[in-house]
Design an enzyme around this catalytic site. Structure first.
Site, short mmCIF file in Angstrom:
data_model
loop_
_atom_site.label_atom_id
_atom_site.label_comp_id
_atom_site.label_asym_id
_atom_site.label_seq_id
_atom_site.Cartn_x
_atom_site.Cartn_y
_atom_site.Cartn_z
N LEU A 32 -8.50 13.06 -30.46
CA LEU A 32 -8.32 14.10 -31.46
C LEU A 32 -6.86 14.26 -31.86
O LEU A 32 -5.97 14.28 -31.02
CB LEU A 32 -8.85 15.44 -30.93
CG LEU A 32 -8.67 16.66 -31.83
CD1 LEU A 32 -9.92 17.54 -31.78
CD2 LEU A 32 -7.44 17.47 -31.44
N LEU A 33 -6.64 14.36 -33.16
CA LEU A 33 -5.34 14.67 -33.74
C LEU A 33 -5.42 16.05 -34.38
O LEU A 33 -6.39 16.36 -35.05
CB LEU A 33 -4.95 13.61 -34.77
CG LEU A 33 -3.74 13.83 -35.69
CD1 LEU A 33 -3.16 12.46 -36.11
CD2 LEU A 33 -4.08 14.64 -36.95
N ASP A 35 -2.16 19.41 -35.20
CA ASP A 35 -0.90 19.77 -35.84
C ASP A 35 0.18 18.68 -35.80
O ASP A 35 0.45 18.12 -34.73
CB ASP A 35 -0.28 20.99 -35.14
CG ASP A 35 -1.19 22.19 -35.08
OD1 ASP A 35 -2.34 22.09 -35.51
OD2 ASP A 35 -0.73 23.23 -34.59
N SER A 95 2.33 22.89 -30.07
CA SER A 95 3.13 22.49 -31.23
C SER A 95 4.58 22.97 -31.15
O SER A 95 4.91 23.93 -30.46
CB SER A 95 2.50 23.02 -32.51
OG SER A 95 1.26 22.40 -32.73
#
Length: 478
Positions: A32-33, A35, A95
């Site tokens: 999963l990708l 931000d 992030s």
């Protein structure tokens, strides 16, 4: 920490056709990708770090993945640079941003911790690098101030004069979203000045329960605050996604630590756009990339998880201000991917959908110029999953897509006084539409079992167009 990509998931994709993977948009090799993090031009390379779960297509853990580019259109996937393995980040390296200082790349990120009671703890952390290819953790440099919940994350750092500044996305104990403001002389000792924007500030009413991924910068003499608020209610054609990303134009007073601003404007009117981050490019332009996805939406049935990956990034965009509005356009470097140009200098379209020679493909760019405007409705259809329309009588521009795993059509709209041009990037399962030179942008992922790559046009009334199309080269290197 280097991750062995052979073990987590790639063995599950052997002999499977990866029919939805874009050719020139950044996607994760597996997992999963979400931000984008630490977007920066450093020592001759662009770096886009990103939230990455390399082991599953869910949000159960977060590393920092890494793409690099020397030119903004060809991207190389590198080894992971941050892993959730220390006391201050063992539940996720969340992030953050990156700056250059004294020849070093310095990254700031949120260390997420779930303690034995299941309670969240949050730490703003620093990591350093001499070459940008690996990060050496230095640990926490900012702990949670009073008056905020542990939903306190996504530090963005910049320098003005001799002072460093940081903003952090926050939630107050009253469950109101805000942006907290800090300053430092040495990057390790930070003074808290309180919130500069949020609910019940600067004339706003309640404006969401959490503000994520803040970004503050100057452009053409004005200060821009980008933020992703969660918990806004839909209002007509506004705020129709689960969460939103947008901006305020205003003035940052560094002496008083206040930010006065106007109204909130969404950055992208499509379905899939969140957590944007900006940087200064090698040419001094302000650039933006964003996640083409949305947190907390149903991902269990997402079509790409059969191939053990999910989500991607937008193409890089250049920002400018025109008439107190933020315009976005594709970076000029994207033209280097063009090949096999097809041009129709003047074509007429009518009520029936029509296909023009050479105007098709699943990995293309198109520029459409409106030559005559004696029409009521303009329509463009991409395969059987996307329709773009503009109704000149109501001034409504709309993007309609077929929702995956259903027969339901869903729509996003905006008011547009005039339609003069479209710059459209189609990339297998991705579409980005730049309207009137970037006045509005619609971004979306779409999925269809139909392998038809046609692009069809129709209108109600009389309309002539100039259409230019290019095939686009593959540009993502794993």
């Amino acid at each position: 920490m280097n991750i062995d990509l052979e073990k987590p998931m790639t063995h599950l994709t052997e002999n499977k056709e990866d029919r939805y993977r874009p050719k020139y948009h950044m996607t994760p090799p597996v997992g999963l990708l979400n931000d984008p993090n630490g977007f920066i031009y450093f020592k001759g390379k662009y770096h886009v770090f990103y939230q990455w779960n390399p082991f599953k297509t869910d949000h159960s853990t977060k590393y920092w993945g890494h793409f690099t580019s020397g030119n903004l259109y060809e991207w190389h996937h590198e080894t992971s640079v941050l892993a959730p393995e220390d006391w201050f980040d063992h539940s996720g390296c969340y992030s953050g941003s990156a700056i250059e200082n004294k020849g070093n790349l310095i990254a700031f990120y949120t260390g997420n911790v779930k303690n034995e009671k299941g309670e969240r703890e949050t730490y703003q952390c620093m990591a350093t690098s001499k070459d940008g290819m690996s990060l050496d953790k230095k640990g926490p440099i900012l702990h949670l101030p009073d008056n905020y919940t542990a939903h306190f994350r996504d530090p963005k750092v910049w320098k003005k004069g001799s002072t460093w500044y940081m903003i952090v996305g926050t939630q107050t104990k009253e469950e109101e979203g805000m942006v907290a403001f800090f300053s430092s002389e040495n990057l390790t000792d930070w003074e808290h000045h309180g919130p500069i924007a949020g609910s019940y500030m600067n004339g706003l009413d309640y404006f969401g329960y959490m503000w994520e991924c803040p970004d503050l910068f100057s452009l053409s003499g004005q200060d821009i605050l980008i933020v992703s608020p969660q918990g806004l209610e839909a209002k007509g054609d506004k705020y129709n996604n689960l969460f939103q990303s947008g901006y305020f134009i205003g003035e940052m007073n560094y002496e008083d630590q206040t930010f006065s601003h106007g109204t909130f404007t969404e950055l992208d009117r499509g379905f899939d756009f969140y957590a944007p981050q900006t940087t200064i490019g090698s040419n001094g332009k302000r650039l933006l990339v964003a996640w083409m996805g949305m947190p907390d939406e149903d991902e269990k049935n997402h079509p790409t998880i059969d191939n053990c990956w999910i989500h991607g990034m937008t193409i890089p965009r250049e920002l400018s201000i025109m008439e107190d509005k933020l315009y976005q356009k594709p970076v000029e470097e994207m033209t280097c991917l063009r090949t096999k140009e097809v041009r129709h200098n003047k074509v007429s379209i009518s009520t029936d959908f029509h296909e023009f020679d050479g105007i098709s493909g699943n990995s293309i760019e198109m520029v459409i110029d409106i030559l005559s405007k004696d029409y009521e409705v303009f329509n463009m259809r991409v395969s059987d999953a996307i329709q773009v329309s503009y109704d000149s009588s109501t001034n409504i521009f709309s993007l309609t897509r077929r929702k995956y795993h259903s027969e339901i059509d869903e729509v996003r709209e905006c008011i547009l006084e005039d339609l003069s041009s479209l710059n459209i990037f189609i990339d297998v399962s991705t579409i980005e539409i730049f309207i009137n030179g970037g006045q509005e942008v619609f971004s979306a992922r779409y999925f269809t079992d139909n392998k038809d790559s046609s692009v069809l046009f129709s209108c109600e009334g009389e309309l002539s167009l100039k259409i230019t199309k290019w095939d686009m080269k593959n540009s993502i290197i794993f």
